[in-house]
Design a protein around this motif. Structure first.
Motif, PDB file in Angstrom:
ATOM      1  N   THR A   4       0.840  -1.233   0.060  1.00  0.00           N
ATOM      2  CA  THR A   4       0.046   0.013  -0.079  1.00  0.00           C
ATOM      3  C   THR A   4       0.715   1.448  -0.136  1.00  0.00           C
TER       4      THR A   4
ATOM      5  N   LYS B 210      -5.254   8.687  -1.063  1.00  0.00           N
ATOM      6  CA  LYS B 210      -6.039   7.790  -0.539  1.00  0.00           C
ATOM      7  C   LYS B 210      -6.850   7.680  -1.800  1.00  0.00           C
ATOM      8  N   SER B 211      -7.030   8.260  -2.718  1.00  0.00           N
ATOM      9  CA  SER B 211      -7.864   8.094  -3.856  1.00  0.00           C
ATOM     10  C   SER B 211      -6.981   6.959  -4.548  1.00  0.00           C
TER      11      SER B 211
ATOM     12  N   LYS C 133      -7.586   3.524  -2.719  1.00  0.00           N
ATOM     13  CA  LYS C 133      -8.780   3.095  -2.924  1.00  0.00           C
ATOM     14  C   LYS C 133      -9.256   2.435  -4.383  1.00  0.00           C
ATOM     15  N   LYS C 134      -8.619   3.141  -5.169  1.00  0.00           N
ATOM     16  CA  LYS C 134      -8.620   2.747  -6.678  1.00  0.00           C
ATOM     17  C   LYS C 134      -8.046   1.291  -7.045  1.00  0.00           C
TER      18      LYS C 134
ATOM     19  N   GLY D 105      -9.509  -1.655  -4.949  1.00  0.00           N
ATOM     20  CA  GLY D 105     -10.792  -1.804  -5.328  1.00  0.00           C
ATOM     21  C   GLY D 105     -10.673  -2.654  -6.711  1.00  0.00           C
TER      22      GLY D 105
END
Length: 377
Positions: A43, A242-243, A246-247, A250
């Motif tokens: 991450t 953060k975007s 998340k992408k 996901g």
């Protein structure tokens, strides 16, 4: 204090099963920590550009939600952003994927990061430069190579080693260590050479990086940019990171696979601990029955078993923690860098403690059903 001493005597008396419980806790803790460590590294790599670059705001293409997949902007966006109030500095960066061919005959993908030399310290932390210096990137064809990506960069990034990028001559003139992203290797160069290797015009950029004047808010200036400059999206660096996370999570199975392995470690630990403590209780039925016969209540017996569970959790977690430190140092040599925060370690211990206490419920349920008179039969 009496409960603690009695619990310790019970643990010492049945060493084999006590060792089994500790090993079960140790294995569960290590597996959880290992998977979390790898997950933390991955991450971190996903967000690397947004988190390591020293910028308050990223101005990118309006459709961009992932810092690793930037669209193209015109240099005029830079001039428009520079004219806005509250901005101390704004400079362009050009980022593009490219194909590289190495002396070894191997080939692979790289990520070119082009920036003006006088702004390089904002993109690349000087502490991550292990050989060469920023000014060396001004030489003809000069790019950087990442130490931890050595295998992916043809096995040789020594200063002066030639290669080809998209069929054009290049040479490694600087080495970095720890400047990595998610996917292809980061190779830093000047913005002009990055455009040249990517066959892009001199007006092409990937993002405008913004530093704010003291006292200005990143959210408010981002809103100002979005309302003033057409076709762009201004992201505060933290929100872009953060975007991005998340992408990617996901659209990939990384979170699911890591979560599944952690879940299995928790389930396995629970049943190993529970069944071991249960069989231990069965072997000690007469001892617990004797305690009841001399006046010990079910509450005392439960507290006794729970105290053993807490001791097991502390010992097992401590051993696993030192094993995790060894694992952390071992994989660091290959570039898999991560660290555990005190809060995360506390959370892991809390989970392991709950597993141990939950596992002891098997034994407590069995012991509560013992009749004191059974010890005399």
């Amino acid at each position: 204090m009496f409960t603690l001493k009695t619990a310790w005597k019970f643990i010492r008396f049945d060493k084999a099963k006590s060792i089994g419980v500790v090993v079960g806790i140790m294995i569960s803790t290590f597996l959880i920590g290992q998977q979390l460590g790898v997950f933390i590294f991955l991450t971190g790599a996903m967000q690397a550009l947004a988190t390591t670059v020293k910028a308050d705001i990223w101005v990118v293409d309006s459709k961009t939600k992932d810092v690793n997949q930037l669209g193209k902007l015109d240099i005029r966006v830079l001039h428009a952003v520079q004219s806005l109030p509250g901005i101390q500095d704004a400079f362009p960066v050009f980022i593009s994927g490219a194909s590289a061919n190495y002396q070894s005959g191997e080939s692979g993908g790289i990520t070119l990061i082009g920036v003006d030399i006088d702004k390089l310290n904002s993109v690349l932390d000087p502490s991550k430069i292990m050989a060469g210096k920023p000014s060396d990137l001004q030489a003809d064809g000069a790019i950087s190579g990442e130490y931890f990506e050595l295998k992916n960069l043809g096995g040789n990034i020594d200063i002066g080693t030639p290669l080809e990028i998209n069929g054009k001559r290049a040479v490694f003139e600087m080495q970095t260590k720890g400047f990595r992203g998610f996917g292809a290797s980061f190779c830093v160069t000047t913005i002009e050479k990055a455009r040249y290797y990517s066959n892009q015009s001199t007006n092409s950029i990937s993002a405008v990086l913004v530093k704010l004047k003291p006292g200005n808010n990143a959210d408010s200036i981002s809103a100002l940019i979005n309302n003033t400059v057409y076709g762009v999206k201004a992201w505060p660096s933290e929100k872009l990171a953060k975007s991005t996370l998340k992408k990617i999570l996901g659209s990939s199975g990384i979170a699911l696979s890591t979560g599944t392995l952690i879940a299995f470690a928790l389930i396995a630990g629970f049943f190993i601990i529970g069944l071991t403590m249960y069989t231990s209780a069965l072997d000690r039925l007469k001892d617990y029955g004797t305690l009841k016969a001399i006046g010990a209540s079910n509450k005392f017996i439960s507290r006794l078993i729970l105290t053993q569970a807490v001791i097991f959790a502390i010992v097992g977690f401590t051993i696993a923690y030192f094993l995790l430190l060894g694992f952390q140092k071992g994989v660091a040599y290959s570039g898999l860098l991560f660290s555990f925060s005190p809060l995360l370690l506390l959370a892991i211990f809390a989970v392991i403690g709950l597993i141990s206490i939950g596992g002891s419920s098997f034994a407590i349920r069995r012991i509560k059903g013992i009749e004191p008179a059974s010890v005399f039969r």
